[in-house]
Enzyme design. Structure first.
Site, short mmCIF file in Angstrom:
data_model
loop_
_atom_site.label_atom_id
_atom_site.label_comp_id
_atom_site.label_asym_id
_atom_site.label_seq_id
_atom_site.Cartn_x
_atom_site.Cartn_y
_atom_site.Cartn_z
N ILE A 27 30.07 -61.55 -55.71
CA ILE A 27 28.63 -61.32 -55.52
C ILE A 27 28.33 -59.82 -55.64
CG2 ILE A 27 26.75 -61.47 -53.82
CD1 ILE A 27 28.21 -64.06 -52.84
N GLY A 150 44.54 -55.50 -49.18
CA GLY A 150 43.46 -54.52 -49.17
C GLY A 150 42.22 -54.95 -48.41
N ASN A 153 36.35 -51.97 -48.86
CA ASN A 153 35.48 -50.78 -49.03
C ASN A 153 35.93 -49.86 -50.16
OD1 ASN A 153 37.74 -50.06 -47.54
ND2 ASN A 153 36.65 -48.57 -46.29
N SER A 178 40.96 -57.67 -51.12
CA SER A 178 40.05 -58.41 -50.24
C SER A 178 39.34 -59.47 -51.08
CB SER A 178 39.02 -57.45 -49.65
OG SER A 178 37.94 -58.20 -49.14
N VAL A 230 41.65 -53.94 -37.05
CA VAL A 230 42.69 -53.99 -36.02
C VAL A 230 43.12 -55.43 -35.71
CG1 VAL A 230 43.22 -53.43 -33.61
CG2 VAL A 230 42.08 -51.74 -35.07
N PRO A 231 42.18 -56.38 -35.56
CA PRO A 231 42.64 -57.75 -35.27
C PRO A 231 43.54 -58.31 -36.37
CG PRO A 231 40.29 -57.55 -34.82
CD PRO A 231 40.70 -56.26 -35.46
N GLU A 250 46.98 -49.48 -41.97
CA GLU A 250 45.81 -48.59 -42.06
C GLU A 250 44.62 -49.37 -41.52
OE1 GLU A 250 45.48 -45.56 -42.70
OE2 GLU A 250 47.31 -44.98 -43.71
N CYS A 284 36.62 -46.20 -43.04
CA CYS A 284 37.42 -46.39 -41.84
C CYS A 284 37.43 -45.18 -40.91
CB CYS A 284 38.85 -46.72 -42.24
SG CYS A 284 39.53 -45.52 -43.40
N GLU A 458 49.70 -42.95 -45.27
CA GLU A 458 49.58 -43.07 -46.72
C GLU A 458 49.44 -41.67 -47.29
OE1 GLU A 458 46.48 -46.31 -47.24
OE2 GLU A 458 48.28 -47.31 -48.01
N1 LIG Z 1 42.68 -46.97 -42.03
C1 LIG Z 1 42.33 -47.15 -43.28
O1 LIG Z 1 42.83 -46.49 -44.18
C2 LIG Z 1 41.27 -48.16 -43.65
C3 LIG Z 1 40.67 -48.08 -44.91
C4 LIG Z 1 39.68 -49.02 -45.24
C5 LIG Z 1 39.29 -49.99 -44.32
N2 LIG Z 1 39.90 -50.05 -43.12
C6 LIG Z 1 39.46 -51.06 -42.13
O2 LIG Z 1 39.27 -52.33 -42.75
C7 LIG Z 1 38.29 -53.06 -42.05
C8 LIG Z 1 37.28 -53.62 -43.03
O3 LIG Z 1 37.91 -54.36 -44.01
P1 LIG Z 1 38.00 -55.95 -43.98
O4 LIG Z 1 36.78 -56.51 -43.33
O5 LIG Z 1 38.36 -56.39 -45.35
O6 LIG Z 1 39.25 -56.18 -43.01
P2 LIG Z 1 39.98 -57.54 -42.63
O7 LIG Z 1 40.94 -57.17 -41.58
O8 LIG Z 1 39.03 -58.62 -42.39
O9 LIG Z 1 40.77 -57.95 -43.97
C9 LIG Z 1 41.68 -57.07 -44.58
C10 LIG Z 1 42.57 -57.86 -45.53
O10 LIG Z 1 43.47 -58.67 -44.77
C11 LIG Z 1 43.48 -60.00 -45.27
N3 LIG Z 1 43.86 -60.87 -44.17
C12 LIG Z 1 43.07 -61.43 -43.23
N4 LIG Z 1 43.81 -62.16 -42.37
C13 LIG Z 1 45.11 -62.06 -42.76
C14 LIG Z 1 46.34 -62.56 -42.28
N5 LIG Z 1 46.42 -63.33 -41.20
N6 LIG Z 1 47.48 -62.24 -42.94
C15 LIG Z 1 47.45 -61.44 -44.02
N7 LIG Z 1 46.30 -60.93 -44.53
C16 LIG Z 1 45.13 -61.23 -43.91
C17 LIG Z 1 42.07 -60.17 -45.80
O11 LIG Z 1 42.01 -61.26 -46.71
C18 LIG Z 1 41.84 -58.82 -46.46
O12 LIG Z 1 42.42 -58.76 -47.73
C19 LIG Z 1 37.68 -52.09 -41.07
O13 LIG Z 1 38.20 -52.32 -39.79
C20 LIG Z 1 38.12 -50.73 -41.59
O14 LIG Z 1 38.17 -49.73 -40.63
C21 LIG Z 1 40.88 -49.16 -42.76
C1 LIG Z 2 38.23 -40.91 -46.40
C2 LIG Z 2 38.76 -42.12 -47.15
C3 LIG Z 2 39.20 -43.17 -46.20
C4 LIG Z 2 39.37 -44.50 -46.80
C5 LIG Z 2 39.15 -45.53 -45.75
O1 LIG Z 2 38.13 -46.21 -45.60
#
Ligand SMILES: NC(=O)c1ccc[n+]([C@@H]2O[C@H](COP(=O)([O-])OP(=O)(O)OC[C@H]3O[C@@H](n4cnc5c(N)ncnc54)[C@H](O)[C@@H]3O)[C@@H](O)[C@H]2O)c1
Ligand SMILES: CCCCC=O
Length: 484
Positions: A27, A150, A153, A178, A230-231, A250, A284, A458
């Site tokens: 989408i 992944g 975002n 994702s 985190v979850p 991450e 993030c 990373e």
């Molecule tokens: N620290 C970092 O570098 C960083 C960068 C970008 C985003 N994030 C975090 O990501 C989150 C947003 O992204 P999101 O909504 O896609 O996160 P999400 O945790 O919902 O999903 C992340 C990925 O995990 C997969 N997934 C879900 N359940 C799983 C399981 N049980 N086993 C294996 N894979 C599974 C999803 O399909 C997706 O590809 C925010 O909390 C953000 O802070 C962190």
């Molecule tokens: C500053 C880039 C960080 C990527 C995570 O969302």
């Protein structure tokens, strides 16, 4: 330009399809239109991807670092040559404005491939002298098959930040983007093949959490690198632990951005804008708890709102647009619930807060003032364009409040007292800190979190340790003594 992918998956050097997998609509966040469809990987597709990665790994690891690095650097060059096309695709995948994606996504991916491609030839061990001419040497070896998972975002950047160090070290990878942004990683796989990566070195399979879980649980997998919440991190880390696998996590954040009253006001406001509204707040490391010292609180808030009024919301493909939609209706709903909660718990809505009429998932940049530490919007990661402004009196107090969270991804300080700046960041419980700037992530610098925000780093030379292990070899030069 056509955005629909050639097929859902990329396995063993070419596109692969299995229409038996559940359909996932792609989408476009700016219009809500369906622009393509992929199918979630069936168990057969997961098996093909893992088998391919397993088959390819010994041969890839046996190539010299020079040879592997040359392929990664060639991929970086191809990405740079196609930056505009890849940036448009990133915009279709995520809704982020082209103004942003042209400079932040494919370019960051290319940087990672170039940097780790350059490092590949220098990955070596140590020589450790021992008494009598004996010696020990170490060699750095690949882990094997790595899984990358992944978030939505930064689909191009996340794929490259994981693939580049993994491949440089001689691992192969199965990457699951994702389900919200399935397009960009496929292009990276295609480009790696074009650059000379043998079939199976980098594979992409689509799907939701169940596909991610199937990958993580497979005994052929040596390492899992997740970017996500985190979850999800807790689940993936636990599953990886059961198989004694290496992990990089991450995860999310609720980072503090501290503005002292001697800060250069416009720089601090710029930092708050970068740390809350870039990518429509879906970053993030965002500094979503903006602690402003009482003396400049009113001036800061006034200037912030004044500058937000100049944000240009609209068609993300128009290069003048600098604020795009949220990634999905679902994410928009989550953020709207947090805005309602902020109002309900007594924070004062100082700017924005409304969904834009019309198609697409546009939400105004939003600022809450009068936020207190106990409020939900100050404690939970919102992952949207919502800034919480909190006031503080002194340094000691603000450090304690900044650290009073389970998260520890990033933190920032704006002040012209550099002694104070270094003193404060030294005490912030965060993996990445910023002084008089915010949200930079160059590939040469480690990036990652502490506490619930993650495990491992990373980018930079640090990432090498997370994609390889050291073997120790003892060599005797003078015979062997034994007690009997
Ligand atoms: N620290 C970092 O570098 C960083 C960068 C970008 C985003 N994030 C975090 O990501 C989150 C947003 O992204 P999101 O909504 O896609 O996160 P999400 O945790 O919902 O999903 C992340 C990925 O995990 C997969 N997934 C879900 N359940 C799983 C399981 N049980 N086993 C294996 N894979 C599974 C999803 O399909 C997706 O590809 C925010 O909390 C953000 O802070 C962190
Ligand atoms: C500053 C880039 C960080 C990527 C995570 O969302």
């Amino acid at each position: 330009m056509t955005t629909a992918p050639t097929a859902s998956h990329y396995i063993d050097g070419s596109y692969a399809e299995d229409a038996a997998g559940t359909a996932i609509d792609i989408i476009y966040p700016a219009t809500g239109e369906i622009i393509g469809r992929v199918h979630s990987a069936t168990p057969e597709m997961v098996e093909r991807a893992l088998a391919s990665a397993r088959r390819a790994q010994p041969e890839w690891a046996a190539m010299t670092g020079m040879e592997r690095g040359r392929i990664l650097r060639r991929a970086a060059d191809i990405i740079r040559d196609r930056n505009r096309e890849l940036s448009i695709l990133e915009t279709y995948d995520t809704g982020k404005p082209l103004q942003e994606t042209l400079v932040a996504d494919a370019t960051s991916g290319a940087d990672a491939l170039e940097y780790f491609g350059g490092l590949a030839a220098s990955l070596a061990g140590e020589y450790i002298p021992q008494p009598g001419g004996d010696f020990v040497y170490t060699i750095r070896q690949a882990l094997g098959v790595c899984v990358g998972i992944g978030a939505w975002n930064y689909p191009t950047q996340i794929a490259c930040w994981k693939a580049a160090p993994a491949l440089a070290c001689g691992n192969t990878m199965v990457f699951k983007p994702s389900e919200t942004t399935p397009l960009c990683a496929l292009k990276i796989a295609e480009i790696l093949t074009e650059a000379g990566a043998p079939p199976g070195v980098f594979n992409v399979v689509q799907g939701l959490g169940d596909v991610g879980a199937a990958l993580v649980n497979d005994p052929r997998v040596a390492k899992v690198s997740l970017t996500g919440s985190v979850p999800t991190g807790r689940k993936v880390y636990a599953a990886a632990a059961a198989g004694m696998k290496h992990v990089t996590m991450e995860l999310g954040g609720k980072s503090p951005l501290i503005v002292f009253d001697d800060a250069t006001l416009d720089d601090a406001v710029s930092g708050a804008i970068l740390g809350n509204f870039y990518s429509s707040g879906q970053v993030c490391s965002n500094g979503t708890r903006v602690f402003v010292q009482k003396g400049i609180r009113d001036a800061f808030l006034a200037r912030l709102c004044e500058r937000l009024s100049t944000a240009k919301l609209g068609d993300p493909l128009d290069e003048a647009t600098n604020f795009g939609p949220m990634v999905s209706e679902a994410q928009l709903s989550i953020v709207k619930r947090y805005i309602a909660k902020g109002i309900e718990e007594g924070a004062s809505l100082a700017y924005g807060g409304k969904r834009q009429p019309g198609p697409g998932f546009f939400l105004e940049p939003t600022v809450f003032a009068g936020v207190t530490d106990e409020m939900t919007i100050a404690r939970e990661e919102i992952f949207g364009p919502v800034l919480s402004l909190l006031e503080f009196d002194d340094e000691e107090e603000v450090i304690g409040r900044a650290n009073a969270t389970e998260f520890g991804l990033a933190g920032g300080v704006f002040t012209n007292d550099l002694t104070r700046a270094h003193r404060v960041v030294a005490r912030l419980e965060a993996g990445t800190c910023y002084i008089n700037t915010y949200n930079l992530a160059p590939v040469e610098a480690p990036f990652g979190g502490v506490k619930a925000s993650g495990v491992g780093r990373e980018n930079s030379k640090e990432a090498i340790a997370h994609y390889s292990e050291v073997k120790t070899i003892h060599v005797a030069m003078n015979g062997v003594e034994a007690p009997f």
